[in-house]
Design a protein around this motif. Structure first.
Motif, PDB file in Angstrom:
ATOM      1  N   ARG A   7     -23.699  21.281 -70.590  1.00  0.00           N
ATOM      2  CA  ARG A   7     -23.789  22.713 -69.734  1.00  0.00           C
ATOM      3  C   ARG A   7     -25.010  23.378 -70.228  1.00  0.00           C
ATOM      4  N   HIS A   8     -25.747  24.070 -69.716  1.00  0.00           N
ATOM      5  CA  HIS A   8     -26.902  24.677 -70.216  1.00  0.00           C
ATOM      6  C   HIS A   8     -26.465  26.385 -70.359  1.00  0.00           C
ATOM      7  N   PRO A  18     -20.342  32.980 -73.498  1.00  0.00           N
ATOM      8  CA  PRO A  18     -20.994  32.323 -74.719  1.00  0.00           C
ATOM      9  C   PRO A  18     -20.790  30.865 -75.058  1.00  0.00           C
ATOM     10  N   ARG A  19     -21.429  30.362 -75.773  1.00  0.00           N
ATOM     11  CA  ARG A  19     -21.558  28.756 -76.193  1.00  0.00           C
ATOM     12  C   ARG A  19     -20.470  28.326 -77.258  1.00  0.00           C
ATOM     13  N   LEU A  45     -19.970  24.547 -73.180  1.00  0.00           N
ATOM     14  CA  LEU A  45     -19.874  23.525 -74.198  1.00  0.00           C
ATOM     15  C   LEU A  45     -21.358  23.056 -74.411  1.00  0.00           C
ATOM     16  N   ASP A  46     -21.485  23.109 -75.441  1.00  0.00           N
ATOM     17  CA  ASP A  46     -22.870  22.618 -76.017  1.00  0.00           C
ATOM     18  C   ASP A  46     -22.782  21.516 -77.310  1.00  0.00           C
ATOM     19  N   ALA A  86     -25.650  32.983 -77.750  1.00  0.00           N
ATOM     20  CA  ALA A  86     -24.602  33.524 -78.484  1.00  0.00           C
ATOM     21  C   ALA A  86     -23.790  32.212 -78.816  1.00  0.00           C
ATOM     22  N   VAL A  87     -23.103  31.792 -79.969  1.00  0.00           N
ATOM     23  CA  VAL A  87     -22.536  30.932 -80.122  1.00  0.00           C
ATOM     24  C   VAL A  87     -21.059  31.728 -80.705  1.00  0.00           C
ATOM     25  N   ALA A  88     -19.920  31.318 -79.580  1.00  0.00           N
ATOM     26  CA  ALA A  88     -18.709  32.281 -79.966  1.00  0.00           C
ATOM     27  C   ALA A  88     -17.872  31.468 -80.719  1.00  0.00           C
ATOM     28  N   LEU A  89     -17.996  30.198 -80.739  1.00  0.00           N
ATOM     29  CA  LEU A  89     -17.126  29.273 -81.724  1.00  0.00           C
ATOM     30  C   LEU A  89     -18.057  27.913 -82.159  1.00  0.00           C
ATOM     31  N   LEU A  90     -17.859  27.708 -83.460  1.00  0.00           N
ATOM     32  CA  LEU A  90     -18.341  26.343 -83.968  1.00  0.00           C
ATOM     33  C   LEU A  90     -17.088  25.239 -83.936  1.00  0.00           C
TER      34      LEU A  90
END
Lengths: 269, 84
Positions: A7-8, A18-19, A45-46, A86-90
């Motif tokens: 998804r983008h 967030p991503r 999800l990226d 923004a990255v919410a979690l790795l």
């Protein structure tokens, strides 16, 4: 590295979710995450596909190609993290979780981390090799859409040939696949694992914080309650799920578990 | 080891890819990139292994990346055959 997105996310848009930046080490196609992407609410999800990184991919196929370092891979992921919203979690599946953990440590300390059956760097590579016939059977079982029992007597050194006929009978590969084709596949599978062992063994182990580990009942190391991470993390939360190392990404129940953990870590439960 | 030339190798690759991609051999373009045939990485590895088996000598699995079309791979492999 050319990351593949399921998804983008619009960069920086406050109105956008967030991503969840997930590191995928290859072996399975990226489409394996489609169900997870669909289950997530409020989190995009990226997926960063390490197998699209030529240095990483070729180090697993050609012994003359030097290995990238864990830090090289982590820095590529960190650059990707910096280039979008923004990255919410790795997160990371398998070896991808180790790369995600190092990326978090080097560039985004405190970012929540979700490990999907990632094993801590261990020195006992010999014991890990003993598990390879079962792992390879699980991988072929994933392709077949049904479990493939590991053969008794198959070994790392034996080229895993004993799985050839069961794999074809189960439909893991086209019925006209020759032994030579199968042998190349098993060689590449084991060489990819060896590459990952070398890369992990050459690096300092990360010390994850705010980390959750989703661990399938028949995962990589069923007897290790936290996949060895207890030595490196004081606050790791372990969440059990169904399936094995591969089926955990597509089984309905385990995907629901993974999605729930991701949304909890991202503050979207 | 079988002494194959580039047209033979090309024909072999076309037939294999046609079966895997469920296409007619006539529709398989030899200047098309392998990844455009929608072979996944597992199928590409199997193809490399079967080519190796057919030729009778080792082909590095990376050959499909460095020579990413049927034409290029057939030419490269034919040179390898000739050099042996």
């Amino acid at each position: 590295m050319s990351p593949k997105k399921l998804r983008h996310a619009d960069p920086g848009g406050a109105a956008h979710p967030p991503r969840m930046l997930l590191v995928h080490p290859g072996t399975l196609p990226v489409t394996a995450y489609e169900r997870l992407a669909a289950e997530l609410t409020g989190v995009v999800l990226d997926v960063v596909d390490l197998s699209a990184d030529r240095a990483y991919a070729h180090a697993g196929l050609d012994p003359r190609t030097p290995d990238p370092t864990l830090e090289d891979l982590a820095d590529s992921v960190a650059r990707r993290a910096a280039s979008g919203g923004a990255v919410a979690l790795l997160a990371g599946w398998s070896f991808g979780g180790l790369v995600a953990a190092v990326a978090a440590e080097r560039t985004a300390p405190g970012t929540p981390l979700l490990l999907l059956d990632t094993v801590a760097p261990v020195s006992d590579v010999g014991a890990a090799r003993d598990e390879v016939p079962r792992w390879f059977a699980d991988y072929l079982g994933w392709r077949a859409g049904k479990p493939l029992p590991p053969p008794a007597g198959a070994s790392w050194a034996g080229g895993l040939d004993e799985l050839y006929e069961p794999a074809l009978a189960a439909g893991a590969l086209p019925p006209d696949t020759s032994r030579g084709g199968f042998r190349m596949l098993s060689r590449a599978y084991t060489a990819g694992l060896e590459r990952n062992f070398r890369i992990a063994g050459a690096a300092r182990a990360p010390r994850p914080v705010r980390a959750h580990l989703v661990k399938p009942g028949q995962g990589l190391v069923p007897k290790a309650p936290a996949n060895g991470w207890e030595e490196f993390s004081d606050d790791l939360r372990v969440v059990d799920c169904s399936g094995d190392h591969y089926s955990m990404l597509t089984d309905t129940a385990s995907v629901t578990t993974i999605a729930a953990e991701a949304m909890r870590l991202a503050g979207r439960e | 080891m079988q002494h194959r030339n580039a047209p033979e190798i090309q024909r072999w690759l076309v037939e294999k890819i046609a079966v895997r991609a469920e296409m007619k051999p006539a529709d398989v373009k030899t200047d098309q990139y392998f990844d455009e045939f929608e072979l996944d990485s597992t199928e590409a590895l199997v193809l490399a292994g079967e080519l190796e088996e057919w030729l009778g000598f080792e082909i590095p699995p990376t050959a499909l990346w460095y020579y990413p079309t049927i034409e290029q791979l057939a030419e490269h492999v034919a040179e390898e055959v000739a050099a042996r």
